[in-house]
Scaffold this motif. Structure first.
Motif, PDB file in Angstrom:
ATOM      1  N   THR A 137     -29.577 -26.066  33.782  1.00 46.70           N
ATOM      2  CA  THR A 137     -28.890 -26.223  34.715  1.00 46.70           C
ATOM      3  C   THR A 137     -27.635 -26.299  33.911  1.00 46.70           C
ATOM      4  OG1 THR A 137     -29.245 -28.678  33.875  1.00 46.70           O
ATOM      5  CG2 THR A 137     -30.597 -28.016  35.491  1.00 46.70           C
ATOM      6  N   GLU A 138     -26.164 -26.790  34.391  1.00 48.22           N
ATOM      7  CA  GLU A 138     -25.152 -26.360  34.101  1.00 48.22           C
ATOM      8  C   GLU A 138     -24.734 -27.738  33.347  1.00 48.22           C
ATOM      9  OE1 GLU A 138     -21.309 -23.458  35.848  1.00 48.22           O
ATOM     10  OE2 GLU A 138     -23.387 -24.710  37.271  1.00 48.22           O
ATOM     11  N   THR A 139     -24.241 -28.283  32.608  1.00 50.42           N
ATOM     12  CA  THR A 139     -23.096 -29.443  32.014  1.00 50.42           C
ATOM     13  C   THR A 139     -22.332 -30.056  33.233  1.00 50.42           C
ATOM     14  OG1 THR A 139     -24.839 -29.259  30.480  1.00 50.42           O
ATOM     15  CG2 THR A 139     -22.584 -31.378  30.854  1.00 50.42           C
ATOM     16  N   ILE A 140     -22.411 -31.056  34.296  1.00 49.63           N
ATOM     17  CA  ILE A 140     -21.315 -31.797  35.118  1.00 49.63           C
ATOM     18  C   ILE A 140     -20.739 -32.522  34.155  1.00 49.63           C
ATOM     19  CG2 ILE A 140     -22.366 -30.515  37.208  1.00 49.63           C
ATOM     20  CD1 ILE A 140     -23.415 -33.131  38.044  1.00 49.63           C
ATOM     21  N   ALA A 141     -19.504 -33.486  34.741  1.00 45.81           N
ATOM     22  CA  ALA A 141     -18.911 -34.584  34.123  1.00 45.81           C
ATOM     23  C   ALA A 141     -18.094 -34.908  35.247  1.00 45.81           C
ATOM     24  CB  ALA A 141     -18.461 -34.408  33.160  1.00 45.81           C
ATOM     25  N   ALA A 142     -17.860 -36.556  35.690  1.00 45.14           N
ATOM     26  CA  ALA A 142     -17.248 -36.854  36.325  1.00 45.14           C
ATOM     27  C   ALA A 142     -16.581 -37.774  36.029  1.00 45.14           C
ATOM     28  CB  ALA A 142     -17.528 -36.611  37.867  1.00 45.14           C
ATOM     29  N   ASP A 196     -28.205 -30.400  30.129  1.00 45.37           N
ATOM     30  CA  ASP A 196     -28.274 -29.649  28.884  1.00 45.37           C
ATOM     31  C   ASP A 196     -27.716 -30.288  28.046  1.00 45.37           C
ATOM     32  OD1 ASP A 196     -31.022 -29.339  30.680  1.00 45.37           O
ATOM     33  OD2 ASP A 196     -30.943 -27.312  30.534  1.00 45.37           O
ATOM     34  N   GLU A 197     -26.185 -30.454  28.116  1.00 47.62           N
ATOM     35  CA  GLU A 197     -25.650 -30.079  27.132  1.00 47.62           C
ATOM     36  C   GLU A 197     -24.581 -31.292  27.185  1.00 47.62           C
ATOM     37  OE1 GLU A 197     -23.370 -26.029  27.437  1.00 47.62           O
ATOM     38  OE2 GLU A 197     -25.258 -25.124  26.264  1.00 47.62           O
ATOM     39  N   ALA A 198     -25.832 -32.062  27.377  1.00 48.87           N
ATOM     40  CA  ALA A 198     -24.527 -33.649  27.447  1.00 48.87           C
ATOM     41  C   ALA A 198     -23.946 -34.139  25.852  1.00 48.87           C
ATOM     42  CB  ALA A 198     -25.274 -34.696  27.796  1.00 48.87           C
ATOM     43  N   LEU A 199     -25.505 -33.648  24.551  1.00 50.51           N
ATOM     44  CA  LEU A 199     -25.230 -34.316  23.901  1.00 50.51           C
ATOM     45  C   LEU A 199     -24.522 -33.370  23.011  1.00 50.51           C
ATOM     46  CD1 LEU A 199     -28.101 -36.167  22.644  1.00 50.51           C
ATOM     47  CD2 LEU A 199     -26.348 -36.845  23.256  1.00 50.51           C
ATOM     48  N   LEU A 200     -24.062 -32.030  23.670  1.00 54.12           N
ATOM     49  CA  LEU A 200     -23.520 -30.996  22.455  1.00 54.12           C
ATOM     50  C   LEU A 200     -21.837 -31.092  22.592  1.00 54.12           C
ATOM     51  CD1 LEU A 200     -23.810 -28.703  21.448  1.00 54.12           C
ATOM     52  CD2 LEU A 200     -23.051 -27.619  22.519  1.00 54.12           C
ATOM     53  N   VAL A 201     -21.843 -31.464  23.839  1.00 54.36           N
ATOM     54  CA  VAL A 201     -19.971 -32.010  24.472  1.00 54.36           C
ATOM     55  C   VAL A 201     -19.605 -33.384  23.994  1.00 54.36           C
ATOM     56  CG1 VAL A 201     -18.740 -33.313  26.196  1.00 54.36           C
ATOM     57  CG2 VAL A 201     -20.463 -31.548  26.941  1.00 54.36           C
ATOM     58  N   VAL A 253     -13.594 -33.785  27.459  1.00 53.58           N
ATOM     59  CA  VAL A 253     -15.005 -33.273  28.144  1.00 53.58           C
ATOM     60  C   VAL A 253     -14.772 -32.030  29.204  1.00 53.58           C
ATOM     61  CG1 VAL A 253     -16.997 -33.826  29.625  1.00 53.58           C
ATOM     62  CG2 VAL A 253     -15.422 -36.234  28.341  1.00 53.58           C
ATOM     63  N   LEU A 254     -14.175 -31.946  29.678  1.00 58.11           N
ATOM     64  CA  LEU A 254     -13.846 -30.206  29.817  1.00 58.11           C
ATOM     65  C   LEU A 254     -14.186 -29.269  29.345  1.00 58.11           C
ATOM     66  CD1 LEU A 254     -12.262 -31.218  33.826  1.00 58.11           C
ATOM     67  CD2 LEU A 254     -15.857 -31.349  33.324  1.00 58.11           C
ATOM     68  N   LYS A 255     -12.912 -29.686  28.421  1.00 57.39           N
ATOM     69  CA  LYS A 255     -13.098 -28.345  27.650  1.00 57.39           C
ATOM     70  C   LYS A 255     -14.040 -28.251  26.936  1.00 57.39           C
ATOM     71  CE  LYS A 255      -7.771 -28.456  26.847  1.00 57.39           C
ATOM     72  NZ  LYS A 255      -7.034 -29.271  26.697  1.00 57.39           N
ATOM     73  N   ALA A 256     -14.374 -29.464  26.155  1.00 56.16           N
ATOM     74  CA  ALA A 256     -15.680 -29.215  25.669  1.00 56.16           C
ATOM     75  C   ALA A 256     -17.781 -28.399  26.132  1.00 56.16           C
ATOM     76  CB  ALA A 256     -16.559 -30.303  25.082  1.00 56.16           C
ATOM     77  N   GLY A 257     -16.892 -28.096  27.282  1.00 55.31           N
ATOM     78  CA  GLY A 257     -18.136 -27.286  27.958  1.00 55.31           C
ATOM     79  C   GLY A 257     -18.388 -27.651  29.518  1.00 55.31           C
ATOM     80  N   ALA A 258     -18.133 -29.049  29.238  1.00 52.92           N
ATOM     81  CA  ALA A 258     -19.047 -29.179  31.159  1.00 52.92           C
ATOM     82  C   ALA A 258     -17.993 -28.672  31.969  1.00 52.92           C
ATOM     83  CB  ALA A 258     -19.369 -31.067  30.932  1.00 52.92           C
ATOM     84  N   ARG A 259     -18.211 -28.932  33.189  1.00 49.59           N
ATOM     85  CA  ARG A 259     -17.880 -28.630  34.548  1.00 49.59           C
ATOM     86  C   ARG A 259     -18.001 -29.930  35.414  1.00 49.59           C
ATOM     87  NH1 ARG A 259     -20.104 -28.194  39.231  1.00 49.59           N
ATOM     88  NH2 ARG A 259     -22.351 -27.758  39.388  1.00 49.59           N
ATOM     89  N   LEU A 260     -16.547 -29.858  36.580  1.00 52.21           N
ATOM     90  CA  LEU A 260     -16.295 -30.912  37.225  1.00 52.21           C
ATOM     91  C   LEU A 260     -16.902 -31.462  37.959  1.00 52.21           C
ATOM     92  CD1 LEU A 260     -14.077 -33.551  37.279  1.00 52.21           C
ATOM     93  CD2 LEU A 260     -13.489 -31.718  38.904  1.00 52.21           C
ATOM     94  N   ALA A 261     -17.730 -32.376  38.615  1.00 51.26           N
ATOM     95  CA  ALA A 261     -19.397 -32.311  38.794  1.00 51.26           C
ATOM     96  C   ALA A 261     -18.560 -32.517  40.883  1.00 51.26           C
ATOM     97  CB  ALA A 261     -19.560 -33.743  38.891  1.00 51.26           C
ATOM     98  N   GLU A 262     -19.431 -31.460  41.405  1.00 51.49           N
ATOM     99  CA  GLU A 262     -19.060 -32.063  42.643  1.00 51.49           C
ATOM    100  C   GLU A 262     -19.427 -33.142  43.990  1.00 51.49           C
ATOM    101  OE1 GLU A 262     -21.176 -28.963  45.198  1.00 51.49           O
ATOM    102  OE2 GLU A 262     -20.225 -27.215  43.410  1.00 51.49           O
ATOM    103  N   PRO A 263     -18.834 -33.668  44.536  1.00 46.80           N
ATOM    104  CA  PRO A 263     -18.760 -35.160  44.889  1.00 46.80           C
ATOM    105  C   PRO A 263     -20.349 -35.041  45.363  1.00 46.80           C
ATOM    106  CG  PRO A 263     -17.305 -33.689  45.975  1.00 46.80           C
ATOM    107  CD  PRO A 263     -17.958 -32.852  45.449  1.00 46.80           C
TER     108      PRO A 263
END
Ligand code: GTP
Ligand code: MG
Lengths: 460, 618
Positions: free
Chosen positions: A4-9, A27-32, A104-114
């Motif tokens: 699953t893609e890692t999302i952030a908001a 999955d990549e939350a910690l990597l970020v 956070v987004l630069k580190a690999g997460a994608r912006l979460a949708e609403p």
């Protein structure tokens, strides 16, 4: 295999709060986290104990300290979304949080949708459909009352009421089904008169819920109130007054507002979307023309129209045109600029809108604004006060399910009254139960068979 | 000795007979094996066939070209129409049969089929030899076939209980299939144990019918079969009497001797055909229970005591029977008993009734966890058809839930964790109004012809009937009654309805008070065929509901069209709940629709699956 893609908001509402939270899930939350977080000492973070509050810094790629933060880590099986989650609490200024989010987004997460966090929680079986919807409403709920309704549903108030109705229907259905499947066993005949009464009661209860539903849906989806009037009558000024801030641009020149401006306000617990429109008049400027077109469309879709007139000038042909257009629409008629000498003939206006009670305000001084707020709220919600029964049905989907159930029950009543055959009674009762099941998630078909055997002694 | 067959059917009960008939009609040399040649199509329990849901199954099997319907019609002692006033969805036929005649007719029919060889023998081993299967009999004889249908009923490791006495046995004292059960287990087949039971048989001459209520049959215009002409007979009666407090007292006092209650039986029994012990325990407030005394046949003095199934010791059975009015002087011919047997755990079956891991091996009937002759026959014909299709290299035949009760039955079997022998019920069918008994052929006979289970002549007859029905429907649509006409006055006389303006016959027929027969009386002097008129009438009167069901069915079909790969590893699908993973890996549904019907699979799991499937480009 797909990960699953890692999302952030930003998880807290925008505004100048004390702190703000950024949530990262996947999955990549910690990597970020490893990329952007540092110990207070400045060293990289190696270990991630679960659910521990920790202090640290967010740093930019070139090592610059961006903010001092607190962070927590939740493992998959303990998190809200059912995925690895990292939460970072930074200092609440919007600009600051936005900076952290960008890193956070630069580190690999994608912006979460609403609503995407909730969607994932739902997909991972963390919460069921009704809960997911309630949570999404809760997030979106902008005002107290709407929040109350969302909470109520979370706690299952609606489910509780519907469960009683479902049980009542089951009580009728099971002996009918039993007799259909086991005609030679001794199953008591259907007492039609009693059944009719029982169905009637259930239908009334559902109809009551349905009657509140429109109000509930209003709570969730914010009623729209459109302010119209010819140019320069003070529409934008009124919007700003109601809002309590200078949102729309106000000038002495007609035709200032060219597109519509919309803002949500809290009218004593009722979320209202206020829409300021371009003044309506014959024009040639294509931009403004589009604005006027839009205004007409907004009027057609609005829950309530507030039409504004300028007390300081007599009615113009443009006003007359608007009056004609609004005849059948039952608008709230408001006379503005009453701080100036009144030149408009109030009687003419009253003849034009014989049903209306004309309100007098001054968008400049604020005179009459509180009263107008109360009027708008009353128009939208009916005259009842805040203390009335809680609203339970807040979703169009639920409203549809209720209507469907009621329709089926009408058919059952018809069948009972007119000696209709049992197979159709059973069919319509089942359909009603299935409709309610769309709200409660209860599946009747398996239950019916269980009930037949537990209630009746079947079998040769 | 002929050793070369295409397909072997193990067991010649109600499932096995249908399976063998189907494979033979499809053109395959069929070996039908029975443990006892005397007991082909044996009815070890009640002598009746049909009832709500069950009767629909019989008509469906018949519409597909099966045997149970015609054989029941030919061997019937009486027939009744049930639920006549409760609507077309639940109207049903039930026949009492002459058991011996039933067996003889079935045996003779099968013997006449050139491609069927019936042999007596006990199978003790089934081995895979490349893409063939080798059967070994206890006598050492071996057969190699390409496809197998296992239809062993309650014989697999059968164990009979009468009170404290228990012994390995098939039904009614027959030789059980012990070795075969053990062999299958060593091959890795997972079994559950189910239990069923039957009441005592008693001697007609020892009964006092004057103390009972006579249950005569109906005089009906048609029976189960679409193909053999209906030849009604003078109905032979059944008799109704009741248990009483005294009966219950004896049972309660001796419960400790009942194997169900002293722990000797571990198998799970049925709730819809419970032993009298269970009825007394579970419904202590009932003052009496019905007892039906039913003839087992014309050439025997045996009577069946429906409602008093029991595995109490024979002496106790004798005691409580005597408390029932009319049975005071009863002579037991055979005691009631309970039987435990092996049932294939359903997750090993696919919707075609093939054992998943074993290409070409199908199973049908009680071994799949059902109860009832009708349920067995329904699976038998489907297993047979699918064995035939397997031999032809064609894809399997799976009926949908909106097409047939057979579809409901098999879908339930392979998607649900049944913890008792499964019996069909109309309340299990979500398309009950569409799956009526009188339209079974319209739903299924095209399939019968496609698989060659019916002859050209039979199919022609069916098509002519379908044409007549369509013609009647369009006649009703196109013709109208005018106010004040001779016809509308006549109709008013019959129905009391005054016609105010021009109205089509179809609209008229939609009125509850108007029967099709009344319309025919008014407009056409000659009478229509009853069964065909029932189809026409139901179609018109229930059009709205039928359309609603059709819409629901279309939605269901969409889910059924979303195929799930056979080899999908659900453990590897992210975001599924762990219960869903486990259930899906166990049942391996063929479609998303099937997955949704597995208990414990939530809508969230389904959307996850759907999203994952689209995502992985399948
Ligand atoms: N004296 C007085 N002036 C007012 C009042 N309300 C608005 N005005 C003035 O009227 C002028 C026009 O106000 P706006 O709010 O821009 O009017 P509008 O209806 O939005 O105009 P358009 O966007 O051009 O259609 C401004 O100069 C306001 O200050 C009022 O209650 N009293
Ligand atoms: Mg403006």
């Amino acid at each position: 295999m797909k990960t699953t893609e890692t999302i952030a908001a930003i998880a807290t509402p925008p505004g100048e709060g004390g702190i703000g939270i950024i949530r990262i899930s996947g999955d990549e939350a910690l990597l970020v986290g490893t990329k952007i977080l540092r110990h207070p000492s400045g060293k990289p973070i190696k270990s991630w104990p679960e659910r521990k509050v920790r202090l640290g810094y967010v740093v930019s790629p070139d090592g610059e300290r961006v903010d001092e933060v607190i962070f927590f880590y939740f493992k998959k099986n303990h998190s809200y979304t059912g995925e690895d989650v990292l939460e970072i609490q930074g200092h609440g200024g919007y600009q600051n949080l936005k900076k952290i989010l960008t890193l956070v987004l630069k580190a690999g997460a994608r912006l979460a949708e609403p609503g995407e966090f909730t969607k994932r929680a739902f997909l991972n079986g963390r919460i069921d459909l009704a809960q997911a919807e309630a949570v999404i409403d809760l997030i979106r709920a902008r005002t107290d009352l709407a929040q109350q309704a969302a909470f109520k549903q979370l706690q299952g108030d609606l489910s509780q009421i519907l469960k009683e109705q479902e049980n009542s229907l089951m009580e009728l259905l099971v002996p009918i089904e039993a007799a259909l499947d086991f005609p030679e066993d001794e199953i008591p005949d259907l007492e039609r008169a009693r059944a009719l009464e029982q169905i009637h009661e259930v239908r009334r209860a559902l109809e009551q819920l349905l009657a509140q539903a429109d109000r509930g849906i209003l709570l969730r989806d914010a009623a729209s109130v459109v302010i119209v009037g010819r140019p320069n009558v003070g529409k934008s000024s009124l919007l700003n007054q109601l809002l309590g801030e200078e949102r729309a641009i106000v000038t002495p020149l007609p035709g200032t507002t060219r597109d519509f401006v919309s803002e949500i306000i809290d009218l004593e617990g009722v979320p209202v979307r206020l829409i300021d429109t371009a003044g309506i008049r014959p024009i040639n400027d294509p931009v403004e023309k589009a604005g006027v077109e839009k205004a007409r469309q907004l009027m057609a879709e609005a829950d309530l129209i507030v039409v504004l007139f300028d007390a300081a000038t007599p009615l113009t042909p443009e006003d007359q045109e608007l009056i004609a257009f609004l005849q059948a629409k039952n608008p709230l008629v408001v006379l503005n600029k009453t701080d100036l000498p009144v030149k408009l003939q109030v009687e003419t206006l009253q003849t034009a809108f014989p049903q209306a009670k004309i309100r007098f305000i001054s968008a400049l001084s604020g005179e009459g604004i509180q009263e107008l707020k109360a009027e708008i709220r009353a128009e939208l919600m009916g005259t009842a006060g805040r203390e009335e029964q809680p609203v339970l049905v807040t979703k169009v989907r639920h409203k549809e399910a209720l209507s469907e159930a009621i329709e089926c029950l009408n058919l059952v009543e018809e069948g009972l009254a007119e000696a209709g055959s049992e197979d159709l009674l059973a069919l319509n009762l089942r359909a009603a139960l299935e409709a309610l099941g769309k709200i409660t998630g209860r599946s009747v078909s398996a239950e019916i068979i269980e009930e037949i055997f537990s209630q009746f002694c079947i079998g040769k | 000795m002929q050793h070369s067959f295409d397909v072997a059917v193990i067991g010649a009960g109600h499932a096995g007979c249908e399976a063998a008939n189907a494979t033979a009609k499809m053109g395959f040399r069929t070996l039908l094996l029975t443990i006892n040649f005397n007991n082909i199509a044996f009815m070890p329990c009640n002598p009746s066939v049909g009832g709500p849901g069950k009767g629909n199954l019989v008509r469906e099997v018949d519409a597909l070209g099966g045997l149970i319907g015609r054989n029941t019609d030919l061997a019937h002692l009486q027939i009744r129409a049930l639920n006549t006033n409760k609507g077309p969805a639940v109207r049903a036929l039930r026949a009492q049969t002459d058991k011996q005649l039933y067996q003889r007719l079935m045996q003779n029919y099968l013997e006449r089929q050139p491609l069927i060889s019936i042999r007596q023998g006990e199978v003790i081993a089934l081995d895979r030899i490349k893409d063939h299967w080798r059967l070994t009999l206890s006598t050492g004889v071996k057969y190699e076939v390409a496809a197998v249908v296992i239809a062993t009923g309650t014989f697999l490791r059968g164990k009979v209980h009468i009170g404290q006495l228990s012994f390995p046995s098939g039904p009614q004292g027959q030789h059980p299939a012990i070795a075969f059960g053990e062999y299958l287990e060593t091959l890795g087949v997972k079994f559950k144990r189910f239990k069923t039971g039957t009441p005592a048989r008693v001697r007609r001459r020892s009964l006092n019918f004057a103390a009972m209520i006579e249950q005569p049959g109906d005089h009906l215009a048609y029976g189960f079969s679409h193909w053999v002409p209906w030849a009604p007979r003078e109905p032979v009666s059944c008799w109704l009497t009741y248990t009483n407090e005294q009966t219950h007292e004896i049972i309660r006092k001796n419960l400790h001797l009942a194997p169900m209650y002293c722990g000797a039986i571990t198998g799970i029994g049925t709730r819809y055909c419970p032993a009298i012990e269970n009825k007394v325990v579970n419904f202590p407030h009932r003052e009496r229970h019905q007892v039906f005394i039913e003839p087992e046949g014309l050439n025997t003095d045996e009577m069946y005591v429906a409602g008093l199934s029991s595995s109490l010791p024979e002496e106790i059975q004798d005691q409580f029977l005597r408390t029932v009015p009319g049975l005071e002087e009863v002579e037991i011919v055979r005691p009631g008993y309970a039987i435990e047997y092996d049932v294939i755990a359903p997750e090993q079956l696919s919707a075609s009734l093939q054992i998943r891991e074993w290409p070409g091996v199908f199973s049908a009937g009680q071994i799949n966890g059902t109860s009832g002759y009708e349920e067995a026959a329904a699976q038998g014909i489907i297993a047979g058809i699918n064995a035939g299709l397997y031999l032809k290299g064609e894809s399997p035949f799976v009926l949908r839930r909106d097409e047939a009760y057979i579809g409901v039955l098999i879908d339930d079997l392979v998607t649900k964790e049944n913890n008792e022998p499964y019996r069909i019920m109309t309340s299990r069918a979500e398309f009950r109004l569409s799956l009526r008994q009188e339209n079974a052929d319209l739903r299924l006979t095209d399939y019968a012809y496609r698989f060659k289970l019916i002859s050209d002549e039979e199919y022609d007859r069916f098509q002519a009937k379908r044409q007549r029905i369509l013609a009647k429907l369009s006649y009703l649509e196109q013709n109208q009654l005018l106010p004040d006409s001779k016809e509308s006055r006549a109709l008013q006389e019959i129905t009391g309805i005054t016609i105010q303006q021009k109205i089509s016959l179809k609209q008229l027929l939609k009125m509850p008070a108007v029967k099709l027969s009344a319309l025919w009386d008014v407009i056409a002097p000659e009478k229509g065929c009853l069964l065909e008129d029932e189809v026409v009438e139901n179609y018109v009167k229930y059009e709205g509901y039928l359309e609603r069901e059709a819409k629901m069915a279309a939605r269901l079909r969409k889910m059924e069209e979303k195929k799930l790969p056979e080899d999908l590893d659900y453990m590897a699908v992210p975001n599924l709940s762990s219960e869903a993973r486990e259930k899906l890996n166990k049942f391996r549904p063929a479609t998303l629709g099937q997955a949704g019907r597995i208990s414990g699979i939530s809508p969230a799991d389904l959307s996850t699956l759907l999203i994952w499937l689209t995502g992985s480009g399948r």
